[in-house]
Every structure is written in C-alpha cells, then in structure tokens.
Design an enzyme around this catalytic site. Sequence first.
Site, PDB file in Angstrom:
ATOM      1  N   HIS A  32       0.814  -1.216   0.000  1.00  0.00           N
ATOM      2  CA  HIS A  32       0.000   0.000   0.000  1.00  0.00           C
ATOM      3  C   HIS A  32       0.849   1.269   0.000  1.00  0.00           C
ATOM      4  O   HIS A  32       2.061   1.256   0.229  1.00  0.00           O
ATOM      5  CB  HIS A  32      -0.969  -0.003   1.190  1.00  0.00           C
ATOM      6  CG  HIS A  32      -0.314   0.084   2.545  1.00  0.00           C
ATOM      7  ND1 HIS A  32       0.015   1.287   3.130  1.00  0.00           N
ATOM      8  CD2 HIS A  32       0.047  -0.879   3.428  1.00  0.00           C
ATOM      9  CE1 HIS A  32       0.551   1.061   4.315  1.00  0.00           C
ATOM     10  NE2 HIS A  32       0.581  -0.240   4.521  1.00  0.00           N
ATOM     11  N   CYS A  86       2.283  -4.856   7.196  1.00  0.00           N
ATOM     12  CA  CYS A  86       2.040  -4.636   5.766  1.00  0.00           C
ATOM     13  C   CYS A  86       3.255  -3.969   5.126  1.00  0.00           C
ATOM     14  O   CYS A  86       4.165  -3.493   5.807  1.00  0.00           O
ATOM     15  CB  CYS A  86       0.792  -3.796   5.564  1.00  0.00           C
ATOM     16  SG  CYS A  86      -0.738  -4.718   5.843  1.00  0.00           S
TER      17      CYS A  86
END
Length: 544
Positions: A446, A465
Amino acid sequence: MNERQPIKRWTIGIALCVTLTHGPLGFSHAYADSMPLQLALAQQVTAAATPSLPVAEFYQLRDGKPVWQSELAVASLVDALNSLKDDGLVPADYYADTLLTEFQRSQTGGATAQAAFDVKATQALLLALDHLERGKVNPRDVEPQWDAPRPERRYSLLRVMHAVEDRQLDNAILLARPSSNEYQQLREALRAHYQLATLGSAPMLAARNESLRPGVQADDVIVLRQRLALWGETGLMVADSSAYPLIQLETAENRRTYDVGLEAAVRRFQRRHLLQEDGVVGEQTRLALNTPVTSRIDQLRVNLERARWIAPSQAAESRVWVDIAGYRMHYVRPNGQHWDARVVVGTPRRETPIIHSTISHLTINPSWTIPPTIMREDVLPQVRADIGYLARQNIQVISTSGESLIAEEVDWQRPGGIMLRQMAGAGNPLGRVVVRFPNNDMIYLHDTPARGLFQRDQRALSSGCVRVEGVAELAQMLLQDTGSRYQMSSLLNGASDRNINLPQRIPVALHYLTAWPNAQGEVEFRPDIYRRDAALLSALQRPV
C-alpha cells in the site's frame, strides 16, 4: 528414448529375482554372495525403495544393471558431490568422504556387498540432487507460516542416467542446480568467502568515542585498511620493504591517513552491507567490518538454501516479489521490463510474513479497518487517554455488523465487539492505493502519507504490511499489463473504497533473504532483522 520404455523389462527382472531368491526353500548367505550381481541388485533396490527418491526408476532406466562398479565411476561421483560445498551443502551428508573406501571394501565382499554399495551410491547421488533442487530443509520446519508446497522434481532422470553413464557427473549436478543469476552469484560469493577464510585474519577495529571520518589520521586507520583488505579490497595496504626493496613505499603517516581511496572502499563495503553509504566508520560499520568470515559463510549457506526454496516462484515470467530484509520490491513485467521500489516492512515485533499468492484487485482511496492487534496495542491507549483522538484521526466506531456507534457511549475499558475504521484522506496510513492479494495475515502492499520513511537505510518500521514507494505507478502498470481499461489518474479522483479487479492475476511473493545480489551484481549482507537465520543454519547442519 522414452523414460518409461525399460520399465516392463525391469519389472519382469525384479519378479524373476524375487522368485529365485525368495522361493519356498529360501537361500543361504553363501548362495547370495555368489548369485549374479544383477539379481542381487534387484533385491537391494526392492529393499531400498522409498517414495522420496526415484531409486527404482533410475535402475529401470538402466535395465537393472549396476552403475558404480569401477573406481573411476565412483571417483567421478565423489568429485561431483564435493562440488556441493560451494552450494552451501555438506558433501559428507552424501558419503563423499567414505564412498571410495566403501567401494573398495565391497569389491571383496561378493555380489550382495557390491549390489548394496551400488544402491547406496545411487541413493547418495539422488539425495544430493533432491537437496540441490528443492533444498535440504523443508521450509515449514523453520518457517511455520510457509504457505507454498515444496516443488516437485523438475530435472530429467533420463538425462541424469546418461550423465552417469558418460562419467560426466558435473552435468547431472547442473540439471538440478538452480540456474538463476542470483543463485550463481550467491554461489560464487560463497566460494570467494571460503578462500578468504584461508588467508588468515586481521586485528579487530576497536570501539571509538568518535567515528572514523575521511581526513582523520590515527592508528585505527591502519587497522581499517587491514579489515577491508580481509574482505577483498585491494590497493589499501603497502608492500613489505624487506620483500620488495625496489618498490616506493608510502610513509607510515600516509598509512594512518583516511584518504580518498580508503573512503571509496568504505562506501563500497557499506553498500554491500545495507549500511548508510557515507564513508564514515561508525558503530554499525565497525561491527560489520569485525564480523568473522565464518559468519558470512554461514549467512551465504542459509540464503543459498532459501534461494533453492524460492526458485519456482522466481521462475514466473511476470511476478511481483518483496525482498523483506532488503527493503525492496521488484516487479518483472510481462514484457521483461524490471521495476523496483523501496519498501517499508514490519518491525521485529510485528514481522512481515513470508507469503505466496496472486494479486487480485486494487482498492482506490481506501478506508482502513484497524486490525485487532494495532487497535488493542496502539489505538485503545490513545482513546482511553483522550476520546478526541478518534475525531482528530477521522476514525469511526462501528459494530461488527457495520452499524455506526457513538464513541462516547462505548465503554473503552472493555469495548467488546467493535471495529475502528479510519476514513480515506490525507492522514490515512494506507495512503491512496492498496494492492491486495489473498492471504491469512491481512497483509497487502500500500501507499503511505509518511513518504520520508523511504529515505532511511533501515526500514523495518511498519505493523506488518508493506508500504511501497511509488505504489500508484505500480498500480498503473498492473492495470496496463493485465488488460484493464482503467487509468489511475481518473480513479484517484473518484470515490473512496473503490475496488478494481485485475482481469488477470499476477503472482506475488514476499521472501526473507539476508544475503542477496543487488542491482550492481554485488552480494549484499543484510541485518537479520527477524532473527531467522540461526534456526535455518542449525537445520542445515543436522546430518541427513
């Protein structure tokens, strides 16, 4: 020649042998020792049959004939097995240190002994090929979250048999050895470090109150030159005047001076060890310089094993892969073009897991449903101290069924079944684009508003992440390469939480590698941020 053609003849041979040697009257050891070698070999193959090694299939391709009944044949096998040291494997695991002696002993022991040795030598070769192609260690034994199956055998057993018959065992080894450039570079680096280990040692660079900087004159600079020379840097030391009296020597003062050439060598060393490339020898650079050569050998062995594990995923023509310990993401596009980006990965407390999956869709202008661990450990303490934190961070409180709740009516000491969702916007930690792929850990690639973190050399800073620098550019390439009609420029100006499915899925893998070639072709040694190397090294060192 078809690999399956000789099977019927060999099967009949086995049946005949079993009839002759296991009839109702049985047989004596004396008879077994005098029986024809091929019949004794059939017995040994049957006894040695296992699902893991294709021993029977190998002898089927040989029409049941023995292989290792000459000293020249066994010597060629031993030479090939000894070459596995440069792959980080232990030749003694495949009896490279005893096969010649065992062969000579078997030649005086009759057909049974000769057949037993023949099968043992074949097992050694096939086990070596299996470990070389798939890895000695099952990844799941040291990486509990490993989610990919072990690869199947890919090399041709028929070609192995031909290499054996031609006494070209190196060719048999090449059939199983991973062929990627990265694997070859790791292997060459290991060979070079074995050579470095034979050259002796150098004094350790002592801790200092002040870093060694270009222009400094100090005795420690001489030690710095010696440490860098140990790691293969040339041109940093001066000749011995007693050995080379005609060579013009540098003065002792020059040897104590941190000059331009020494600075360039330090920068090269820092680049290869994922350190800040500033030419200044601070504590981290000093520790890396003082690392024993044997430790780097162990690090290379560990990562050659990982390279064998990941060879199938690296072979995909188009793929995205994240080099976790190297803080890089790589996209190999269908047209062969390579696109790289810096990434931020999970901290040692919240590790980014190893994942093998396929990219399925993008989320544009995403909201962020805060994961339970982050909510419990990071957000709830802030809310309990000041409930206004939720409004400032644009966080909504919702029930598990998706209904909005009033924050002031929640018992924040025991909030129960609620979720926190941060809406899309400048402060959202997911930024404006998320690249999603199925996995059990809710991990994705992301964007991030904290783009300054990409400038750091050590980037294990996230909650698991992977934050990707330039992820919108990656997303546009994924749309283009999979035949999507969408353009990122228009999508980013649209609605929140819009999911865009890719017409075709792209393989994605997240790998953990603490030694790997960089863009310059140099093998980098990275910090073992998640402390995973020791367990794998221990498993590699266990006898088979």
